[in-house]
Write a protein that holds these residues in place. Structure first.
Motif, PDB file in Angstrom:
ATOM      1  N   VAL A  47       0.764  -1.282   0.135  1.00  0.00           N
ATOM      2  CA  VAL A  47       0.033  -0.072   0.015  1.00  0.00           C
ATOM      3  C   VAL A  47       0.778   1.283  -0.081  1.00  0.00           C
ATOM      4  O   VAL A  47       0.702   2.349  -0.646  1.00  0.00           O
ATOM      5  CB  VAL A  47      -0.850   0.153   1.217  1.00  0.00           C
ATOM      6  CG1 VAL A  47      -1.563   1.420   1.352  1.00  0.00           C
ATOM      7  CG2 VAL A  47      -1.988  -1.170   1.157  1.00  0.00           C
ATOM      8  N   LYS A  48       1.943   1.119   0.777  1.00  0.00           N
ATOM      9  CA  LYS A  48       2.865   2.563   1.036  1.00  0.00           C
ATOM     10  C   LYS A  48       3.752   2.390  -0.551  1.00  0.00           C
ATOM     11  O   LYS A  48       4.189   3.617  -0.622  1.00  0.00           O
ATOM     12  CB  LYS A  48       3.695   2.448   1.992  1.00  0.00           C
ATOM     13  CG  LYS A  48       3.034   2.772   3.454  1.00  0.00           C
ATOM     14  CD  LYS A  48       4.088   2.932   4.356  1.00  0.00           C
ATOM     15  CE  LYS A  48       5.146   3.752   4.168  1.00  0.00           C
ATOM     16  NZ  LYS A  48       4.991   5.128   5.004  1.00  0.00           N
ATOM     17  N   GLY A  49       4.194   1.131  -1.008  1.00  0.00           N
ATOM     18  CA  GLY A  49       5.019   1.463  -2.205  1.00  0.00           C
ATOM     19  C   GLY A  49       6.548   1.619  -1.326  1.00  0.00           C
ATOM     20  O   GLY A  49       7.215   2.448  -2.003  1.00  0.00           O
ATOM     21  N   ARG A  50       6.439   0.783  -0.317  1.00  0.00           N
ATOM     22  CA  ARG A  50       7.731   0.776   0.490  1.00  0.00           C
ATOM     23  C   ARG A  50       8.536  -0.172   0.111  1.00  0.00           C
ATOM     24  O   ARG A  50       8.149  -1.188   0.251  1.00  0.00           O
ATOM     25  CB  ARG A  50       7.200   1.103   1.827  1.00  0.00           C
ATOM     26  CG  ARG A  50       8.557   0.857   2.951  1.00  0.00           C
ATOM     27  CD  ARG A  50       8.020   1.555   4.411  1.00  0.00           C
ATOM     28  NE  ARG A  50       8.746   1.159   5.487  1.00  0.00           N
ATOM     29  CZ  ARG A  50       9.013   2.366   6.375  1.00  0.00           C
ATOM     30  NH1 ARG A  50       8.506   3.293   6.341  1.00  0.00           N
ATOM     31  NH2 ARG A  50       9.631   2.051   7.429  1.00  0.00           N
ATOM     32  N   PRO A  51       9.907  -0.164   0.023  1.00  0.00           N
ATOM     33  CA  PRO A  51      10.727  -1.152  -0.342  1.00  0.00           C
ATOM     34  C   PRO A  51      10.681  -2.217   1.019  1.00  0.00           C
ATOM     35  O   PRO A  51      10.697  -1.703   2.197  1.00  0.00           O
ATOM     36  CB  PRO A  51      12.196  -0.627  -0.445  1.00  0.00           C
ATOM     37  CG  PRO A  51      11.990   0.753  -0.773  1.00  0.00           C
ATOM     38  CD  PRO A  51      10.702   0.984  -0.276  1.00  0.00           C
ATOM     39  N   PRO A 134       4.078   1.882   9.976  1.00  0.00           N
ATOM     40  CA  PRO A 134       4.677   3.233   9.573  1.00  0.00           C
ATOM     41  C   PRO A 134       3.807   4.256   9.478  1.00  0.00           C
ATOM     42  O   PRO A 134       2.562   4.095   9.578  1.00  0.00           O
ATOM     43  CB  PRO A 134       5.429   2.847   8.065  1.00  0.00           C
ATOM     44  CG  PRO A 134       4.218   1.833   7.707  1.00  0.00           C
ATOM     45  CD  PRO A 134       3.426   1.173   8.912  1.00  0.00           C
ATOM     46  N   SER A 135       4.146   5.343   8.937  1.00  0.00           N
ATOM     47  CA  SER A 135       3.319   6.612   8.750  1.00  0.00           C
ATOM     48  C   SER A 135       2.352   6.388   7.359  1.00  0.00           C
ATOM     49  O   SER A 135       2.876   5.405   6.487  1.00  0.00           O
ATOM     50  CB  SER A 135       4.196   7.739   8.412  1.00  0.00           C
ATOM     51  OG  SER A 135       5.062   7.566   7.310  1.00  0.00           O
ATOM     52  N   ALA A 136       1.063   6.655   7.561  1.00  0.00           N
ATOM     53  CA  ALA A 136      -0.044   6.390   6.663  1.00  0.00           C
ATOM     54  C   ALA A 136       0.292   7.167   5.430  1.00  0.00           C
ATOM     55  O   ALA A 136      -0.847   7.750   4.954  1.00  0.00           O
ATOM     56  CB  ALA A 136      -1.299   6.272   7.254  1.00  0.00           C
ATOM     57  N   ASN A 137       1.318   7.022   4.672  1.00  0.00           N
ATOM     58  CA  ASN A 137       1.522   7.893   3.665  1.00  0.00           C
ATOM     59  C   ASN A 137       2.127   7.105   2.614  1.00  0.00           C
ATOM     60  O   ASN A 137       2.832   6.146   2.819  1.00  0.00           O
ATOM     61  CB  ASN A 137       2.324   9.147   3.580  1.00  0.00           C
ATOM     62  CG  ASN A 137       3.564   8.964   4.317  1.00  0.00           C
ATOM     63  OD1 ASN A 137       3.589   8.688   5.690  1.00  0.00           O
ATOM     64  ND2 ASN A 137       4.466   8.812   3.452  1.00  0.00           N
ATOM     65  N   ARG A 138       2.088   7.253   1.260  1.00  0.00           N
ATOM     66  CA  ARG A 138       2.672   6.523   0.297  1.00  0.00           C
ATOM     67  C   ARG A 138       4.404   6.960   0.395  1.00  0.00           C
ATOM     68  O   ARG A 138       4.822   8.086   1.142  1.00  0.00           O
ATOM     69  CB  ARG A 138       2.883   7.284  -1.211  1.00  0.00           C
ATOM     70  CG  ARG A 138       1.196   6.983  -1.645  1.00  0.00           C
ATOM     71  CD  ARG A 138       0.760   5.968  -2.446  1.00  0.00           C
ATOM     72  NE  ARG A 138      -0.758   6.040  -2.555  1.00  0.00           N
ATOM     73  CZ  ARG A 138      -1.535   4.850  -2.624  1.00  0.00           C
ATOM     74  NH1 ARG A 138      -1.060   3.751  -2.523  1.00  0.00           N
ATOM     75  NH2 ARG A 138      -2.715   4.853  -2.778  1.00  0.00           N
ATOM     76  N   VAL A 142       4.908  13.202   2.232  1.00  0.00           N
ATOM     77  CA  VAL A 142       4.635  13.709   3.671  1.00  0.00           C
ATOM     78  C   VAL A 142       3.839  13.229   4.472  1.00  0.00           C
ATOM     79  O   VAL A 142       2.861  12.529   3.999  1.00  0.00           O
ATOM     80  CB  VAL A 142       4.112  15.059   3.163  1.00  0.00           C
ATOM     81  CG1 VAL A 142       3.928  16.009   4.707  1.00  0.00           C
ATOM     82  CG2 VAL A 142       5.156  15.996   2.286  1.00  0.00           C
ATOM     83  N   SER A 143       4.228  12.847   5.842  1.00  0.00           N
ATOM     84  CA  SER A 143       3.443  12.091   6.701  1.00  0.00           C
ATOM     85  C   SER A 143       2.271  12.885   7.057  1.00  0.00           C
ATOM     86  O   SER A 143       2.166  14.133   7.163  1.00  0.00           O
ATOM     87  CB  SER A 143       4.296  11.790   8.008  1.00  0.00           C
ATOM     88  OG  SER A 143       5.541  11.415   7.821  1.00  0.00           O
ATOM     89  N   PRO A 144       1.062  12.237   7.276  1.00  0.00           N
ATOM     90  CA  PRO A 144      -0.261  12.521   7.386  1.00  0.00           C
ATOM     91  C   PRO A 144      -0.229  12.879   9.060  1.00  0.00           C
ATOM     92  O   PRO A 144       0.000  12.193   9.892  1.00  0.00           O
ATOM     93  CB  PRO A 144      -1.184  11.572   7.382  1.00  0.00           C
ATOM     94  CG  PRO A 144      -0.435  10.102   7.427  1.00  0.00           C
ATOM     95  CD  PRO A 144       1.130  10.499   7.249  1.00  0.00           C
ATOM     96  N   SER A 220      16.036  11.973  -0.026  1.00  0.00           N
ATOM     97  CA  SER A 220      14.894  12.877  -0.215  1.00  0.00           C
ATOM     98  C   SER A 220      13.740  11.918   0.548  1.00  0.00           C
ATOM     99  O   SER A 220      13.517  10.884   0.115  1.00  0.00           O
ATOM    100  CB  SER A 220      14.516  12.921  -1.685  1.00  0.00           C
ATOM    101  OG  SER A 220      13.236  13.327  -2.086  1.00  0.00           O
ATOM    102  N   HIS A 221      12.837  12.590   1.427  1.00  0.00           N
ATOM    103  CA  HIS A 221      11.886  11.938   2.009  1.00  0.00           C
ATOM    104  C   HIS A 221      11.034  13.011   2.491  1.00  0.00           C
ATOM    105  O   HIS A 221      11.421  14.057   2.621  1.00  0.00           O
ATOM    106  CB  HIS A 221      12.420  10.894   2.996  1.00  0.00           C
ATOM    107  CG  HIS A 221      11.904   9.880   3.533  1.00  0.00           C
ATOM    108  ND1 HIS A 221      11.862   8.634   2.909  1.00  0.00           N
ATOM    109  CD2 HIS A 221      10.739   9.373   4.398  1.00  0.00           C
ATOM    110  CE1 HIS A 221      11.153   7.605   3.465  1.00  0.00           C
ATOM    111  NE2 HIS A 221      10.451   8.263   4.365  1.00  0.00           N
ATOM    112  N   TYR A 222       9.976  12.565   3.197  1.00  0.00           N
ATOM    113  CA  TYR A 222       8.943  13.336   3.712  1.00  0.00           C
ATOM    114  C   TYR A 222       9.101  14.569   2.718  1.00  0.00           C
ATOM    115  O   TYR A 222       8.771  16.087   3.037  1.00  0.00           O
ATOM    116  CB  TYR A 222       9.706  14.112   4.999  1.00  0.00           C
ATOM    117  CG  TYR A 222      10.272  13.132   5.822  1.00  0.00           C
ATOM    118  CD1 TYR A 222       9.358  12.161   6.730  1.00  0.00           C
ATOM    119  CD2 TYR A 222      11.629  12.769   6.247  1.00  0.00           C
ATOM    120  CE1 TYR A 222       9.822  11.492   7.602  1.00  0.00           C
ATOM    121  CE2 TYR A 222      12.040  11.975   7.119  1.00  0.00           C
ATOM    122  CZ  TYR A 222      10.886  11.157   7.811  1.00  0.00           C
ATOM    123  OH  TYR A 222      11.568  10.386   8.760  1.00  0.00           O
TER     124      TYR A 222
HETATM  125 MG    MG Z   1       7.252   7.602   6.894  1.00  0.00          MG
END
Ligand code: MG
Ligand code: AMP
Length: 333
Positions: A47-51, A134-138, A142-144, A220-222
């Motif tokens: 869902v996040k597209g997180r590795p 984890p934070s509920a964002n892609r 940016v974290s929600p 690059s993050h957030y």
């Molecule tokens: Mg996060």
């Protein structure tokens, strides 16, 4: 809209059934799954597209459960847990057998914390187990800090959203590795380095490169959609106006000393003087400037003490590799 007891029951049921529940914490909204359900944990990454190599934090209902999730609890870990939990402090410890490798990104360590939010604590107590979140964002964005942010970004991809008020801290937890005798801050966050040092009784290193993999520490993050450029506080207005003349839709983070200064820009955020208020508002400000159609955000770093350390860390990541003052990109055609 704030969640009711029956919402908590429903959310706990969704977790038991292997679903994904978004819930508020004091830091940011989390995307939660039953920590012991490998398939559910794997879905978080989809869902996040997180590795999948990027470990998650296991949220538990209280310090008394810590021993269920980690191999052993060294004295320093116990001291910090008892002092700061519930609260925005995550401890990295040796993985207990209950924790699947899906949750740790294959590492033999696990990150654990007790969130300081009534809805999160009610959910954890009702559910009865650990919740990886984890934070509920892609991934990378940016974290929600509100339920609306989550709905705007994840929509139908999750099974249930527990609606709480805006997050009180606003930036993620401080992560401290306590697997060795010398604790190391892996990510600055809601518990300040000064507070940690006061409890430990000695100064802490805040290394730029950590001993273990720490997602969220990518260059690059957030990051909002708009490009973020960091300049000295005194240069913010001049750089913003220059960029505007070059055709950008410029959003400005106006530092406190210049709060009342006139600035020609598309959108202006007056940065709060209080670091707590700045941390609470930070991700909302970035989202707001995106929503207002800015393609460039000119900001500066706050003093790197107290919560300013975490805010500066997030702004640097939002800006990607830190550009110099004159490094304003050409506007998009
Ligand atoms: Mg996060
Ligand atoms: P997020 O909630 O998206 O900020 O991600 C969770 C954070 O927990 C990441 O920044 C990870 O670095 C951190 N984390 C989780 N497990 C570990 C671990 N075993 N070692 C180091 N950091 C971890």
């Amino acid at each position: 809209m704030t969640a009711t007891n029956s919402d908590i029951e429903k959310a706990a049921g969704v977790l038991r059934a292997g679903g994904l529940v978004v819930f508020p914490t004091e830091t940011v909204y989390g995307l939660g799954a039953n920590a012991e359900d490998r398939a559910a944990v794997s879905r978080i990454f989809e869902v996040k597209g997180r590795p999948p190599s990027h470990p998650l934090i296991v949220h538990i209902a209280g310090v008394e459960h810590l021993g269920d999730w980690v191999e052993n609890v060294p004295a320093t870990a116990r001291l910090l847990a008892e002092h700061f939990w519930p609260g925005p402090l995550t401890l990295v410890l040796r993985r207990g057998r209950r924790v699947p490798f899906e949750a740790t990104g294959g590492l033999e360590t696990v990150a654990v914390r007790v969130p300081d939010h009534p809805l999160a604590l009610a959910l954890l107590a009702t559910f009865g187990g650990g919740v990886t979140a984890p934070s509920a964002n892609r991934f990378g964005s940016v974290s929600p800090t509100t339920a609306d942010h989550v709905r705007a970004e994840l929509g139908d991809a999750v099974d249930f959203v527990l609606d709480g008020s805006p997050c009180q801290v606003g930036v993620e937890s401080t992560i401290v590795d306590v697997t060795s005798d010398v604790p190391a801050v892996l990510r600055p966050g809601g518990v300040t380095r000064e507070d940690l040092e006061a409890v430990l009784g000695y100064p802490l290193e805040v290394p730029s490169a950590s001993r273990v993999r720490v997602p969220g520490q990518h260059p690059s993050h957030y990051a909002p959609r708009a490009r973020v450029v960091l300049v000295d506080p005194e240069q913010v207005i001049a750089e913003a106006e220059l960029a505007r003349e070059r055709g950008h839709r410029v959003g400005v983070f106006l530092p406190p000393p210049f709060a009342d200064a006139p600035v020609k820009a598309h959108a202006v955020v007056a940065v709060p003087r209080s670091m707590a208020a700045y941390a609470r508002g930070l991700y909302g400000f970035l989202r707001e400037l995106d929503q207002r159609g800015c393609d460039l955000i000119i900001a500066s770093l706050p003093p790197e003490e107290g919560l300013g350390l975490a805010i500066a860390n997030r702004l640097r990541r939002a800006a990607g590799p830190r550009p110099s003052a004159s490094n304003i990109p050409a506007p998009r055609p």
